[in-house]
Scaffold this motif. Sequence first.
Motif, PDB file in Angstrom:
ATOM      1  N   VAL A  80       0.847  -1.214   0.000  1.00 42.98           N
ATOM      2  CA  VAL A  80       0.000   0.000   0.000  1.00 42.98           C
ATOM      3  C   VAL A  80       0.875   1.256   0.000  1.00 42.98           C
ATOM      4  N   ASN A  81       1.677   1.406  -1.058  1.00 37.99           N
ATOM      5  CA  ASN A  81       2.679   2.469  -1.066  1.00 37.99           C
ATOM      6  C   ASN A  81       2.489   3.468  -2.210  1.00 37.99           C
ATOM      7  N   TYR A  82       1.324   3.483  -2.835  1.00 40.59           N
ATOM      8  CA  TYR A  82       0.947   4.556  -3.749  1.00 40.59           C
ATOM      9  C   TYR A  82      -0.324   5.199  -3.210  1.00 40.59           C
ATOM     10  N   MET A  83      -0.444   6.513  -3.380  1.00 43.23           N
ATOM     11  CA  MET A  83      -1.631   7.179  -2.873  1.00 43.23           C
ATOM     12  C   MET A  83      -2.898   6.624  -3.519  1.00 43.23           C
ATOM     13  N   SER A  84      -2.849   6.306  -4.825  1.00 44.24           N
ATOM     14  CA  SER A  84      -4.042   5.803  -5.504  1.00 44.24           C
ATOM     15  C   SER A  84      -4.458   4.436  -4.958  1.00 44.24           C
ATOM     16  N   HIS A  85      -3.496   3.612  -4.588  1.00 40.49           N
ATOM     17  CA  HIS A  85      -3.820   2.303  -4.015  1.00 40.49           C
ATOM     18  C   HIS A  85      -4.311   2.458  -2.577  1.00 40.49           C
ATOM     19  N   LEU A  86      -3.722   3.398  -1.861  1.00 42.27           N
ATOM     20  CA  LEU A  86      -4.158   3.678  -0.499  1.00 42.27           C
ATOM     21  C   LEU A  86      -5.632   4.102  -0.504  1.00 42.27           C
ATOM     22  N   ILE A  87      -6.003   4.939  -1.464  1.00 35.26           N
ATOM     23  CA  ILE A  87      -7.382   5.422  -1.542  1.00 35.26           C
ATOM     24  C   ILE A  87      -8.340   4.282  -1.852  1.00 35.26           C
ATOM     25  N   GLU A  88      -7.976   3.402  -2.835  1.00 36.19           N
ATOM     26  CA  GLU A  88      -8.910   2.340  -3.207  1.00 36.19           C
ATOM     27  C   GLU A  88      -9.070   1.295  -2.104  1.00 36.19           C
ATOM     28  N   THR A  89      -8.060   1.145  -1.244  1.00 37.64           N
ATOM     29  CA  THR A  89      -8.181   0.184  -0.141  1.00 37.64           C
ATOM     30  C   THR A  89      -8.949   0.754   1.039  1.00 37.64           C
ATOM     31  N   GLY A  90      -9.082   2.085   1.098  1.00 35.64           N
ATOM     32  CA  GLY A  90      -9.757   2.716   2.223  1.00 35.64           C
ATOM     33  C   GLY A  90      -8.918   2.801   3.472  1.00 35.64           C
ATOM     34  N   ARG A  91      -7.616   2.537   3.346  1.00 34.66           N
ATOM     35  CA  ARG A  91      -6.740   2.590   4.521  1.00 34.66           C
ATOM     36  C   ARG A  91      -6.297   4.027   4.801  1.00 34.66           C
ATOM     37  N   HIS A  96       4.497   4.471   8.891  1.00 34.57           N
ATOM     38  CA  HIS A  96       5.718   3.757   8.517  1.00 34.57           C
ATOM     39  C   HIS A  96       5.402   2.836   7.337  1.00 34.57           C
ATOM     40  N   PRO A  97       6.411   2.484   6.552  1.00 36.42           N
ATOM     41  CA  PRO A  97       6.167   1.555   5.453  1.00 36.42           C
ATOM     42  C   PRO A  97       5.643   0.210   5.957  1.00 36.42           C
ATOM     43  N   MET A  98       4.725  -0.381   5.196  1.00 38.56           N
ATOM     44  CA  MET A  98       4.238  -1.725   5.477  1.00 38.56           C
ATOM     45  C   MET A  98       5.162  -2.705   4.766  1.00 38.56           C
ATOM     46  N   VAL A  99       5.874  -3.520   5.527  1.00 37.41           N
ATOM     47  CA  VAL A  99       6.919  -4.388   4.973  1.00 37.41           C
ATOM     48  C   VAL A  99       6.535  -5.848   5.139  1.00 37.41           C
ATOM     49  N   PHE A 100       6.672  -6.619   4.061  1.00 39.14           N
ATOM     50  CA  PHE A 100       6.576  -8.074   4.150  1.00 39.14           C
ATOM     51  C   PHE A 100       7.680  -8.669   3.286  1.00 39.14           C
ATOM     52  N   LEU A 217       4.485   7.625  -4.996  1.00 44.79           N
ATOM     53  CA  LEU A 217       4.802   6.760  -3.861  1.00 44.79           C
ATOM     54  C   LEU A 217       4.542   7.490  -2.541  1.00 44.79           C
ATOM     55  N   VAL A 218       3.955   6.785  -1.602  1.00 49.76           N
ATOM     56  CA  VAL A 218       3.766   7.344  -0.260  1.00 49.76           C
ATOM     57  C   VAL A 218       5.122   7.508   0.427  1.00 49.76           C
ATOM     58  N   PHE A 219       5.936   6.451   0.379  1.00 45.05           N
ATOM     59  CA  PHE A 219       7.302   6.486   0.904  1.00 45.05           C
ATOM     60  C   PHE A 219       8.237   6.308  -0.285  1.00 45.05           C
ATOM     61  N   ASP A 220       9.047   7.329  -0.582  1.00 45.04           N
ATOM     62  CA  ASP A 220       9.893   7.253  -1.766  1.00 45.04           C
ATOM     63  C   ASP A 220      11.072   6.309  -1.531  1.00 45.04           C
ATOM     64  N   GLY A 243       6.080  -1.368  -4.143  1.00 46.51           N
ATOM     65  CA  GLY A 243       4.643  -1.178  -3.970  1.00 46.51           C
ATOM     66  C   GLY A 243       3.930  -1.017  -5.301  1.00 46.51           C
ATOM     67  N   THR A 244       2.626  -1.233  -5.259  1.00 50.04           N
ATOM     68  CA  THR A 244       1.825  -1.134  -6.480  1.00 50.04           C
ATOM     69  C   THR A 244       0.843   0.017  -6.393  1.00 50.04           C
ATOM     70  N   THR A 245       0.416   0.468  -7.559  1.00 51.33           N
ATOM     71  CA  THR A 245      -0.502   1.594  -7.625  1.00 51.33           C
ATOM     72  C   THR A 245      -1.954   1.102  -7.676  1.00 51.33           C
ATOM     73  N   GLY A 246      -2.884   2.036  -7.763  1.00 54.02           N
ATOM     74  CA  GLY A 246      -4.294   1.684  -7.824  1.00 54.02           C
ATOM     75  C   GLY A 246      -4.637   0.918  -9.091  1.00 54.02           C
TER      76      GLY A 246
END
Length: 281
Positions: A80-91, A96-100, A217-220, A243-246
């Motif tokens: 969830v590291n693009y603003m467009s993806h953040l918006i579509e997820t509703g988060r 901090h970066p979400m890391v897996f 990117l939310v976190f560059d 990260g991926t975009t929306g």
Amino acid sequence: MKLVSFRKDGRSAYGIVEGEGIVDAHARFGGDHPTLRSLLDPNGLKVLAALAGASQDVALASVELLPVVPDPQNIFCIGVNYMSHLIETGRPKPDHPMVFLRVASSQLGHLQPMVRPDESEQLDFEGELAVVIGKGGRRIAKADALDHVAGYACYNDGSIRDWQKHTTQFAPGKNFDRTGAFGPWLVTSDEIGDPSTLNIWTRLNGEVMQQAPLSDLVFDIPTLIAYLSSFATLSPGDVIVTGTTGGVGAFRTPQLWMKPGDVVEIEVDRIGVLRNPIVQG
């Protein structure tokens, strides 16, 4: 330079793409450097650069391309590291970066089949930029972070969505065999410059599914390198999947999953196109 890992006549190797051919660096250095990873530090890149422009040893079309770095010590993925993806997820915007983490055995190369596993039909695309570390280090400052990058590649962080949601930990849905496409090659950082000026596209069967500038990117990338190196020592060949975009299939109406017979492409400016057919397995 464009650097590739490949297989030819049962032999795994690596080299430099020159036009429609490859300079086989493994044939020259393989005794001391069995895989590309061992030549991605600054000294190793200088050794490879000395071969640039040499005669081609093998046609690019005649080899099987492997994941750019087949044997990374670490693969850090950012969720969830693009603003467009953040918006579509509703988060909400994270602090901090979400890391897996991904495992190397989940990766595949350009034109190799991406596998929809028998366990699920929910195979989703995630077009991303991969950052490959060259100069290792710990507690790397943001101002110095891009100096630690060997180069960049395209990445498809293929996700098995229902398995991703089994718990709050993403690992099962992100590590099925042959779901993380990585390629077609690594373009060294000197040819890219500022990665925030790049654009990325995902196409499914020729139709654009995702498109965004890396500036979204939310976190560059410098922030990601600084953050990751605060808790882990980064090593040459480590991969950061940014990260991926929306536009992912999971948040479309109706939901859209990749199926056998599909072809998915990830394109990034100044790097190229990563293309993979989808098969069942």
